[in-house]
Motif scaffolding. Structure first.
Motif, short mmCIF file in Angstrom:
data_model
loop_
_atom_site.label_atom_id
_atom_site.label_comp_id
_atom_site.label_asym_id
_atom_site.label_seq_id
_atom_site.Cartn_x
_atom_site.Cartn_y
_atom_site.Cartn_z
N GLY A 218 0.84 -1.18 0.00
CA GLY A 218 0.00 0.00 0.00
C GLY A 218 0.88 1.23 0.00
O GLY A 218 2.06 1.18 0.35
N VAL A 219 0.32 2.35 -0.43
CA VAL A 219 1.03 3.63 -0.39
C VAL A 219 0.08 4.66 0.19
O VAL A 219 -1.06 4.80 -0.29
N ASP A 220 0.50 5.36 1.23
CA ASP A 220 -0.39 6.37 1.80
C ASP A 220 0.14 7.78 1.56
O ASP A 220 1.33 8.00 1.36
N PHE A 221 -0.80 8.73 1.53
CA PHE A 221 -0.51 10.14 1.29
C PHE A 221 -1.25 10.96 2.33
O PHE A 221 -2.38 10.65 2.69
N VAL A 222 -0.62 12.03 2.78
CA VAL A 222 -1.24 12.95 3.71
C VAL A 222 -1.09 14.36 3.15
O VAL A 222 0.00 14.78 2.76
N GLY A 223 -2.20 15.10 3.09
CA GLY A 223 -2.15 16.46 2.57
C GLY A 223 -3.46 17.17 2.78
O GLY A 223 -4.18 16.92 3.76
N SER A 224 -3.82 18.05 1.84
CA SER A 224 -5.06 18.80 1.94
C SER A 224 -5.56 19.18 0.56
O SER A 224 -4.82 19.11 -0.43
N VAL A 225 -6.86 19.55 0.49
CA VAL A 225 -7.47 19.97 -0.77
C VAL A 225 -8.14 21.34 -0.56
O VAL A 225 -8.52 21.71 0.56
N ASP A 226 -8.25 22.08 -1.66
CA ASP A 226 -8.80 23.42 -1.62
C ASP A 226 -10.33 23.41 -1.69
O ASP A 226 -10.90 22.71 -2.53
N VAL A 227 -10.99 24.16 -0.82
CA VAL A 227 -12.45 24.28 -0.87
C VAL A 227 -12.86 25.75 -0.88
O VAL A 227 -13.86 26.14 -0.30
N SER A 228 -12.05 26.59 -1.55
CA SER A 228 -12.40 28.00 -1.66
C SER A 228 -13.62 28.17 -2.55
O SER A 228 -14.03 27.26 -3.27
N THR A 229 -14.21 29.36 -2.54
CA THR A 229 -15.42 29.62 -3.32
C THR A 229 -15.19 29.37 -4.81
O THR A 229 -16.03 28.76 -5.49
N ARG A 230 -14.06 29.81 -5.32
CA ARG A 230 -13.78 29.61 -6.76
C ARG A 230 -13.73 28.14 -7.11
O ARG A 230 -14.25 27.71 -8.14
N THR A 231 -13.07 27.35 -6.25
CA THR A 231 -12.98 25.91 -6.51
C THR A 231 -14.36 25.26 -6.50
O THR A 231 -14.69 24.43 -7.36
N ILE A 232 -15.20 25.63 -5.55
CA ILE A 232 -16.54 25.06 -5.47
C ILE A 232 -17.34 25.39 -6.72
O ILE A 232 -18.05 24.54 -7.28
N LEU A 233 -17.19 26.62 -7.23
CA LEU A 233 -17.89 27.00 -8.46
C LEU A 233 -17.38 26.17 -9.65
O LEU A 233 -18.16 25.76 -10.51
N ASP A 234 -16.08 25.92 -9.68
CA ASP A 234 -15.52 25.09 -10.76
C ASP A 234 -16.10 23.68 -10.71
O ASP A 234 -16.45 23.09 -11.74
#
Length: 253
Positions: A222-238
């Protein structure tokens, strides 16, 4: 509280990030992952958690056990090294993961040749010399580069099958070890593991900063990753636009 959700429910949770305020959301999906020029099947287990007003933390675990089993079959008979003075062929190989370390064991056939320098950086293979049947044992670690996991062979041992005819400090054996270590690492660096979210969530701009090999079950890769994703207004509209184009949600009136 942890919930397992489908992709549409996940998208809803991301679009309305406030729903993650008091809980962690888990989801699973399967797809093919590009590693070099090869598409490999995998399953992914992903957990989302609140991190800030505009980013959601993400922990992803890729289950590569199906790839692990197929790779062991595909590698048998493959030429690992083919240079002027040596040709090394893999006869059998076993891949296992122990905690955070990937181990590789097996057997190779290594044929040495005379190698004549022709000048101008050119060489010509000559007559065959020693033929070695060798056991091989190697361990791999991994590091993060540009949101991808890159494997690296940190230790490689060659074990002559006929110990009475070849000393472990034989110069040819040491040459084979160095050549094989370099050859394997060149292949690995050309085949990083780069996780991708489902197309509907591609705009989330994942940033991964940690991860590596992880054992699944007994010896599973297995390979694991730790990070984050963007949930800004522009991203949500996209994302909303993509969902409308795919007719997952109704378009604008």
């Amino acid at each position: 509280m942890i919930r397992t959700v489908s992709l549409p429910a996940l998208i809803g949770a991301v679009l309305f990030a406030g729903t993650l305020a008091a809980q962690e959301v888990e989801f699973t999906f399967s797809d093919d992952l590009a590693v070099g020029e090869t598409q490999i099947p995998y399953a992914a287990m992903v957990a989302l958690r609140p991190e800030s007003a505009t980013r959601i933390g993400i922990n992803a675990l890729l289950d590569l056990r199906e790839f692990q089993a197929q790779a062991q079959e595909d590698l048998a008979g493959e030429t690992l090294l083919d240079v002027c003075g040596n040709q090394t062929v893999i006869e059998e190989v076993t891949l296992e993961t122990q905690d955070r370390l990937v181990s590789l064991t097996g057997r190779v056939r290594s044929q040495f040749y005379e190698c004549e320098r022709l000048g101008g950086g050119n060489f010509q293979r000559g007559a065959a010399k020693e033929l070695f049947n060798l056991g091989i044992a190697a361990s791999a670690t991994a590091g993060f580069e540009e949101d991808c996991i890159v494997f690296d062979i940190s230790d490689l041992t060659l074990m002559p099958e006929a110990r009475d005819s070849l000393a472990e400090d034989d110069p040819d054996l040491q040459t084979a070890r160095v050549l094989m270590l370099e050859a394997v690492n060149v292949v690995l660096r050309k085949s990083p593991v780069c996780p991708e979210l489902p197309p509907e969530l591609a705009s989330l701009d994942p940033i991964f900063g940690d991860g590596g090999p992880r054992e699944i079950g007994e010896g599973g890769l297995g390979v694991d990753f730790v990070g984050s994703v963007d949930v800004s207004t522009r991203t949500i509209l996209d994302i909303l636009q993509v969902l409308q184009e795919k007719e997952i949600i109704p378009g604008p009136p």
